[in-house]
Design a protein around this motif. Structure first.
Motif, mmCIF file in Angstrom:
data_model
loop_
_atom_site.group_PDB
_atom_site.id
_atom_site.type_symbol
_atom_site.label_atom_id
_atom_site.label_comp_id
_atom_site.label_asym_id
_atom_site.label_seq_id
_atom_site.Cartn_x
_atom_site.Cartn_y
_atom_site.Cartn_z
ATOM 1 N N GLY A 1 2.628 -14.002 12.908
ATOM 2 C CA GLY A 1 2.339 -13.943 11.482
ATOM 3 C C GLY A 1 3.484 -13.293 10.729
ATOM 4 O O GLY A 1 4.398 -12.702 11.326
ATOM 5 N N TYR A 2 3.433 -13.428 9.427
ATOM 6 C CA TYR A 2 4.435 -12.837 8.544
ATOM 7 C C TYR A 2 3.827 -11.594 7.903
ATOM 8 O O TYR A 2 2.783 -11.667 7.239
ATOM 9 N N LEU A 3 4.462 -10.445 8.103
ATOM 10 C CA LEU A 3 3.953 -9.167 7.603
ATOM 11 C C LEU A 3 4.834 -8.651 6.483
ATOM 12 O O LEU A 3 6.045 -8.521 6.637
ATOM 13 N N ALA A 4 4.207 -8.367 5.328
ATOM 14 C CA ALA A 4 4.903 -7.794 4.180
ATOM 15 C C ALA A 4 4.242 -6.469 3.829
ATOM 16 O O ALA A 4 3.026 -6.420 3.628
ATOM 17 N N ARG A 5 5.015 -5.413 3.756
ATOM 18 C CA ARG A 5 4.473 -4.072 3.559
ATOM 19 C C ARG A 5 4.639 -3.610 2.108
ATOM 20 O O ARG A 5 5.709 -3.771 1.521
ATOM 21 N N ALA A 6 3.587 -3.004 1.592
ATOM 22 C CA ALA A 6 3.670 -2.404 0.270
ATOM 23 C C ALA A 6 4.485 -1.123 0.337
ATOM 24 O O ALA A 6 4.383 -0.360 1.299
ATOM 25 N N GLU A 7 5.315 -0.903 -0.658
ATOM 26 C CA GLU A 7 6.066 0.351 -0.723
ATOM 27 C C GLU A 7 5.083 1.502 -0.899
ATOM 28 O O GLU A 7 4.296 1.526 -1.829
ATOM 29 N N GLY A 8 5.112 2.449 0.016
ATOM 30 C CA GLY A 8 4.189 3.564 -0.041
ATOM 31 C C GLY A 8 2.848 3.282 0.603
ATOM 32 O O GLY A 8 1.962 4.131 0.587
ATOM 33 N N PHE B 71 1.644 -10.127 -2.707
ATOM 34 C CA PHE B 71 0.553 -9.173 -2.516
ATOM 35 C C PHE B 71 1.100 -7.797 -2.133
ATOM 36 O O PHE B 71 0.547 -6.769 -2.544
ATOM 37 N N ALA B 72 2.186 -7.771 -1.384
ATOM 38 C CA ALA B 72 2.805 -6.486 -1.067
ATOM 39 C C ALA B 72 3.305 -5.805 -2.334
ATOM 40 O O ALA B 72 3.148 -4.595 -2.510
#
Length: 227
Positions: free
Chosen positions: A16-23, A48-49
């Motif tokens: 899968g492709y994972l995108a992380r929110a800053e913080g 969404f991140a």
């Protein structure tokens, strides 16, 4: 913004492709349309991140992708529901353990084929608390959802006019089942819209105004439900 990851899926693995929110932020699974894990889906995870979530877009077709409708139909019809359920549950379990995920439960949002998979996912994974389905387009008979598992959970559905609005039989069946289970459900209609109106890679159907409104509603709903 994101990167490809591999996670456990009931004895096997999935990507899968994972995108992380800053913080950091609540965990959300982003479910593809019938084209596969294409650039548009990865862009959505990034979006969404940027809106404060840690987003994972699983590859339900395990590497296959297309831009041809006939091939997309073949891929969708070949999707094994038991494997899809394992991939959803595996993605939810993996996302719960990702550093920076701040929510004890997970949300899911999906489009077209993925809209139905998103709504279904709350019935196959206990820690999925909130599901958002954009113009869900797969027959429930293939999935055989255990709708009573929606007790205490919530769903949001975005319906296009081309698909018959919220009066479409498939949408009505889901609404009734979720409410009967004791879950909460919101349904929104978008007058004048085509199926896939949210997909900005398809200018022939994309509706910018409806897309912006639907995204704002989705983000608000997921933040409220996931904390």
């Amino acid at each position: 913004m994101g990167s490809m990851v591999t996670f456990a899926s009931n004895g096997g693995t999935a990507d899968g492709y994972l995108a992380r929110a800053e913080g950091g932020g609540p965990g959300v699974i982003v479910v593809q349309e019938w084209w596969g894990l294409v650039g548009h889906v990865r862009d959505l995870a990034d979006r969404f991140a940027a809106a404060g979530f840690t987003a994972l877009a699983p590859d339900f077709f395990h590497g296959a992708k297309t831009d041809e409708p006939d091939e997309a139909m073949r891929l969708m019809m070949g999707l094994a529901m038991d494997q899809a359920a394992k991939d959803v549950a595996g993605a939810a379990s993996y996302l719960s353990g990702v550093e920076g995920v701040t929510s004890p439960t997970i949300g899911v949002v999906g489009f077209c084929m993925g809209g139905s998979l998103a709504l279904w996912s709350a019935t196959v994974a206990e820690n999925i608390q909130a599901a958002v389905g954009f113009y869900p387009a797969m027959p429930w008979e293939r999935m055989q959802p255990s709708w009573p598992n929606y007790a205490g959970k919530a769903a949001q559905i975005h319906a296009s006019e081309e698909d018959g609005t919220s009066a479409a039989p498939g949408v009505q069946a889901a609404v009734r089942a979720i409410e009967e289970a004791g879950g909460d459900v919101q349904v929104f209609d978008y007058p004048g819209t085509h199926h896939a109106f949210f997909n900005d890679d398809r200018p022939e159907v994309h509706d910018p105004k409806a897309s912006e409104q639907a995204f704002e509603r989705t983000v608000t709903f997921l933040h409220e439900r996931l904390g």
